[in-house]
Design a protein around this motif. Sequence first.
Motif, mmCIF file in Angstrom:
data_model
loop_
_atom_site.group_PDB
_atom_site.id
_atom_site.type_symbol
_atom_site.label_atom_id
_atom_site.label_comp_id
_atom_site.label_asym_id
_atom_site.label_seq_id
_atom_site.Cartn_x
_atom_site.Cartn_y
_atom_site.Cartn_z
ATOM 1 N N VAL A 99 37.516 94.572 39.018
ATOM 2 C CA VAL A 99 37.859 93.313 38.377
ATOM 3 C C VAL A 99 37.142 92.203 39.135
ATOM 4 N N LEU A 100 36.360 91.413 38.414
ATOM 5 C CA LEU A 100 35.685 90.251 38.995
ATOM 6 C C LEU A 100 36.341 88.995 38.438
ATOM 7 N N GLU A 101 36.721 88.097 39.323
ATOM 8 C CA GLU A 101 37.383 86.863 38.929
ATOM 9 C C GLU A 101 36.371 85.893 38.338
ATOM 10 N N ARG A 102 36.667 85.373 37.154
ATOM 11 C CA ARG A 102 35.715 84.503 36.452
ATOM 12 C C ARG A 102 35.385 83.240 37.233
ATOM 13 N N GLY A 103 36.301 82.721 37.992
ATOM 14 C CA GLY A 103 36.041 81.521 38.776
ATOM 15 C C GLY A 103 35.155 81.767 39.983
ATOM 16 N N ARG A 104 34.828 83.038 40.245
ATOM 17 C CA ARG A 104 34.016 83.392 41.406
ATOM 18 C C ARG A 104 32.694 84.038 41.032
ATOM 19 N N ILE A 105 32.407 84.069 39.720
ATOM 20 C CA ILE A 105 31.139 84.629 39.251
ATOM 21 C C ILE A 105 30.476 83.658 38.288
ATOM 22 N N VAL A 106 29.176 83.830 38.111
ATOM 23 C CA VAL A 106 28.422 83.078 37.117
ATOM 24 C C VAL A 106 27.677 84.072 36.239
ATOM 25 N N ASP A 107 27.464 83.676 35.006
ATOM 26 C CA ASP A 107 26.733 84.485 34.053
ATOM 27 C C ASP A 107 25.248 84.296 34.335
ATOM 28 N N GLY A 108 24.521 85.381 34.501
ATOM 29 C CA GLY A 108 23.103 85.325 34.829
ATOM 30 C C GLY A 108 22.230 84.731 33.746
ATOM 31 N N VAL A 109 22.744 84.599 32.520
ATOM 32 C CA VAL A 109 21.957 84.013 31.429
ATOM 33 C C VAL A 109 21.623 82.568 31.760
ATOM 34 N N ALA A 111 22.354 80.414 35.146
ATOM 35 C CA ALA A 111 22.932 80.426 36.491
ATOM 36 C C ALA A 111 23.695 79.156 36.824
ATOM 37 N N GLU A 112 23.455 78.074 36.117
ATOM 38 C CA GLU A 112 24.176 76.835 36.405
ATOM 39 C C GLU A 112 25.454 76.696 35.579
ATOM 40 N N PHE A 113 25.680 77.648 34.671
ATOM 41 C CA PHE A 113 26.868 77.601 33.821
ATOM 42 C C PHE A 113 27.989 78.361 34.498
ATOM 43 N N TYR A 114 29.031 77.669 34.916
ATOM 44 C CA TYR A 114 30.171 78.311 35.552
ATOM 45 C C TYR A 114 31.166 78.697 34.472
ATOM 46 N N LEU A 115 31.648 79.910 34.546
ATOM 47 C CA LEU A 115 32.555 80.421 33.529
ATOM 48 C C LEU A 115 33.908 79.737 33.595
ATOM 49 N N ASP A 116 34.591 79.719 32.474
ATOM 50 C CA ASP A 116 35.908 79.116 32.331
ATOM 51 C C ASP A 116 36.896 79.729 33.323
ATOM 52 N N THR A 117 37.639 78.903 34.038
ATOM 53 C CA THR A 117 38.585 79.405 35.035
ATOM 54 C C THR A 117 40.021 79.087 34.672
ATOM 55 N N ARG A 118 40.285 78.713 33.413
ATOM 56 C CA ARG A 118 41.654 78.438 32.999
ATOM 57 C C ARG A 118 42.451 79.730 32.931
ATOM 58 N N SER A 119 43.748 79.637 33.219
ATOM 59 C CA SER A 119 44.609 80.812 33.211
ATOM 60 C C SER A 119 44.745 81.384 31.819
ATOM 61 N N GLY A 120 44.982 82.692 31.772
ATOM 62 C CA GLY A 120 45.180 83.370 30.503
ATOM 63 C C GLY A 120 46.308 84.376 30.640
ATOM 64 N N ILE A 121 46.457 85.204 29.637
ATOM 65 C CA ILE A 121 47.522 86.186 29.620
ATOM 66 C C ILE A 121 46.898 87.557 29.810
ATOM 67 N N SER A 122 47.471 88.373 30.687
ATOM 68 C CA SER A 122 47.077 89.758 30.807
ATOM 69 C C SER A 122 47.580 90.348 32.084
ATOM 70 N N ASP A 123 46.699 91.008 32.835
ATOM 71 C CA ASP A 123 47.093 91.798 33.977
ATOM 72 C C ASP A 123 47.075 90.977 35.255
#
Length: 127
Positions: A99-109, A111-123
Amino acid sequence: MGRVFLVELDGRVYKCKFCRSHLALADDLVSRSFSCRRGKAYLFNTAVNVTVGAQEERMMLSGMHTVADIFCCCCGQIVGWKYEAAHDKSQKYKEGKFVLERGRIVDGVDAEFYLDTRSGISDAEDA
């Protein structure tokens, strides 16, 4: 300490937000519907350029699991965790996955776009 040799992945990759080391291929993405204490997370079949910490029992929303935190081998930042064992039969599919945390990774497409880090529902881990 010796020199760190990094694996460089081909294709669309997810990278460490802090040092841009490659961590996982988009092709290895299993699920986007995970969450953690810090927000959303992704489940991957494999991850590279990570070191695995000590195993511990952790209560998650889906039940008790044996997990180990994973760290970027280049900068040492925690980037998520690895499922070592699931105690519930319905959760066995997670064993050996990362499991990689979205707030700690970036999409390589982008590199300056930081992924959404808002909370969600799941595990999510219980705080």
